[in-house]
Design an enzyme around this catalytic site. Sequence first.
Site, PDB file in Angstrom:
ATOM      1  CD  GLU A 135      -2.558  -1.592   2.426  1.00 44.31           C
ATOM      2  OE1 GLU A 135      -2.030  -1.158   3.466  1.00 44.31           O
ATOM      3  OE2 GLU A 135      -3.530  -2.364   2.430  1.00 44.31           O
ATOM      4  CG  ASP A 165      -2.400  -3.760   9.021  1.00 47.98           C
ATOM      5  OD1 ASP A 165      -1.316  -3.171   8.867  1.00 47.98           O
ATOM      6  OD2 ASP A 165      -3.329  -3.695   8.208  1.00 47.98           O
TER       7      ASP A 165
END
Length: 454
Positions: free
Chosen positions: A335, A359
């Site tokens: 990303e 994450d």
Amino acid sequence: MNKYPKVGIRPIIDGRLGGIRESLEDTTMNMAKVVAALFKQELKYPDGSPVECVIADSCIGGVKEAAACAEKFRDNNVGVSLSVTPCWCYGSETMDMDPLLPKAIWGFNGTERPGAVYLAATLAGHNQKGLPAFGIYGTDVQDLGDAVIPADVKEKLLRFAKSGLAVAIMKGKSYLAIGTVSMGIAGSIVDADFFQDYLGMRNEYIDSSEVLRRIQQNIFDQKEYEKALQWTKKYCPEGEDFNRSEKVKSREEKDKDWEFVIKMTLIIRDLMIGNDALVKIGYAEEAQGHNAIVSGFQGQRQWTDFLPNGDFPEAILNSSFDWNGIRAPYMVATENDALNGVSMLFNYLLTNTAQIFADVRTYWSPEAVERVSGWKPNNLAEAGFIHLINSGSATLDGTGRQTVNGKPAMKPFWSIDEQEAEECLKATTWYPANLDYFRGEAIHPIFLPRERCP
């Protein structure tokens, strides 16, 4: 061949001739040599070669010798400066004045002369002049001439040298942003001032369409692509497709997606570091790359709404092996999250190991686990655990199939054997992604033995 920065060692001495300096020459120079031997034995560059040191030609007792040392450092690609001394010396006349080199001083804690006084006085001088320096000092007093580096000093020396080399290796390299901001993630708003002012790096930016152009115009090494395709078919098993039946792609479409993501992998690497093979097919400009030590691929959503995402290239590039065998990992942030990319780069340069980009999605308390499963966590999980999950840059080194002393570990690539690399691949299954999220299709790696995957 990489030309890595070296550690420069400055033996600092009391410059008073007529008995004092002469009595300290051997002790001071030997101090520098012992540190150089420590660094060569304990520290390695990212390619696995031993760290190299440059020692001043003479002990430094005044400004002329300090200047001669600075010239030698400039001529020999020194990127980190360490001053060592067993005694009091003249601080402002002997200190390192280069504003760009990470600096430290080891002031010997000795019984006969106050090396610690030089340390304190010269660190104060560094502060006054706005030239930061780290101080290194041993807990226990040693006899003058003791060539043994105490354990606490050794740890500080190694930490400084490794950190300083990380700074020096990053300097002048690029962060390559492939695309722009992903889904409003603040970390993917690439801040050029941060990279340039704080890290000494430069920024390179290209549109994601450059990846698509190279795929459509075959701007990659065709022979390597064929090799990569056969390797992927052998070592990257495809898992069950859990999409709704009306969204499941045909076998032919899935095969096309596999071919696409393999080409993406080659192209992202070439964009980072270049590839001389492209010169032979008429693309000398593309062959140069962007001198990138770390990169990021935007992907979501403009790309992934109609094309396969970057999970396969990111995971493979971040791993310590591929179709060309065991090799150093590349740092690629999913990303285009540049701040996570920089964190990966820091950890890589400090440890020489691949990095996991993930994450922290959930904290599972023991009570929550017991409520939904009927099982109360114990042993290492007795206080609960965190759930890490992410598409993209989850290195296959993170499967726990490499070992040190019989325990799961992540290792520098030169310590990984072929069997361990194959076990990491066996522990990974590549699943078709949820097409409600990734409309352009994707291949997700899941780090569980195949028989345990849902």
